[in-house]
Design a protein around this motif. Sequence first.
Motif, mmCIF file in Angstrom:
data_model
loop_
_atom_site.group_PDB
_atom_site.id
_atom_site.type_symbol
_atom_site.label_atom_id
_atom_site.label_comp_id
_atom_site.label_asym_id
_atom_site.label_seq_id
_atom_site.Cartn_x
_atom_site.Cartn_y
_atom_site.Cartn_z
ATOM 1 N N ALA A 1 -108.135 17.611 54.287
ATOM 2 C CA ALA A 1 -107.480 16.341 54.599
ATOM 3 C C ALA A 1 -105.964 16.483 54.460
ATOM 4 N N ILE B 1 -102.666 15.178 56.808
ATOM 5 C CA ILE B 1 -102.018 13.960 56.322
ATOM 6 C C ILE B 1 -100.839 14.376 55.444
ATOM 7 N N CYS C 1 -98.480 14.719 52.577
ATOM 8 C CA CYS C 1 -98.640 14.339 51.174
ATOM 9 C C CYS C 1 -98.030 15.421 50.284
ATOM 10 N N ARG D 1 -96.165 6.659 50.357
ATOM 11 C CA ARG D 1 -96.211 6.386 48.922
ATOM 12 C C ARG D 1 -97.581 6.691 48.309
ATOM 13 N N TYR D 2 -98.646 6.338 49.021
ATOM 14 C CA TYR D 2 -100.002 6.524 48.490
ATOM 15 C C TYR D 2 -100.774 7.599 49.264
ATOM 16 N N SER D 3 -100.063 8.449 49.960
ATOM 17 C CA SER D 3 -100.746 9.426 50.815
ATOM 18 C C SER D 3 -101.625 10.396 50.018
ATOM 19 N N ASP D 4 -101.197 10.789 48.832
ATOM 20 C CA ASP D 4 -102.036 11.686 48.025
ATOM 21 C C ASP D 4 -103.343 11.007 47.622
ATOM 22 N N VAL D 5 -103.269 9.740 47.302
ATOM 23 C CA VAL D 5 -104.478 8.994 46.951
ATOM 24 C C VAL D 5 -105.420 8.954 48.146
ATOM 25 N N TRP D 6 -104.869 8.680 49.334
ATOM 26 C CA TRP D 6 -105.690 8.648 50.548
ATOM 27 C C TRP D 6 -106.300 10.009 50.841
ATOM 28 N N VAL D 7 -105.526 11.052 50.679
ATOM 29 C CA VAL D 7 -106.034 12.411 50.922
ATOM 30 C C VAL D 7 -107.202 12.717 49.991
ATOM 31 N N LEU E 1 -109.161 10.528 48.415
ATOM 32 C CA LEU E 1 -110.304 9.663 48.746
ATOM 33 C C LEU E 1 -111.015 10.143 50.015
ATOM 34 N N ILE E 2 -110.259 10.524 51.033
ATOM 35 C CA ILE E 2 -110.857 11.031 52.272
ATOM 36 C C ILE E 2 -111.606 12.334 51.998
#
Length: 192
Positions: free
Chosen positions: A89, A93, A95, A161-167, A169-170
């Motif tokens: 991911a 994305i 991050c 800002r929250y891209s690491d969190v999204w990565v 979670l994905i």
Amino acid sequence: MALLIAGLVLFLGFHVLPMLPATRSNLVARLGENGYKGLFTLVSVIGLGLTIYGYGLARFEGSPLIYDPPIWLRHVTMLLMVPVFIFLAAAYIPCKISRALKHPMLVAIKLWALSHLLANGDLASVLLFGGFFLWAVADRISIKRRGPGVGQIAAARSAGRYSDVWVILIGLALYGLFVWKLHVLLIGVPVG
């Protein structure tokens, strides 16, 4: 086994071309950028298809055992696969993870291949996972020699800002789907 080997030679062989800038430049000069990309894509798809089909066929026909890994290594493989999906991911994305790894796709491929070598000791598996592992190591070395910025996909773009969190979670969602159903559907082998 011949189809697996042919597929690996086509797929990994064509993926070696970017490591050879002069050869790649000659092909681009002859075919044009779009012609080269088209040929690269076509050969890669055929090679990947042959690799997948050949691997399945080799396992069905009974690939000879090279080494017999202990059963507990399957759990290690499952654990190592968690970051593989996160790194995949991160390859697409922007991050901090992507920036830290520089080439998250190659890290994911190396970890995927290594973890599967821990759990599979038959010849077909050693050829498949060992081939991808060696290619990813060689590609990373080649990228380092070619200079900064080569081969980076997501790291070049700015991270949200929250891209690491999204990565994360994905990646965890993809891992969960693979453990739950996708590994059996796509690979034909249950996880665990």
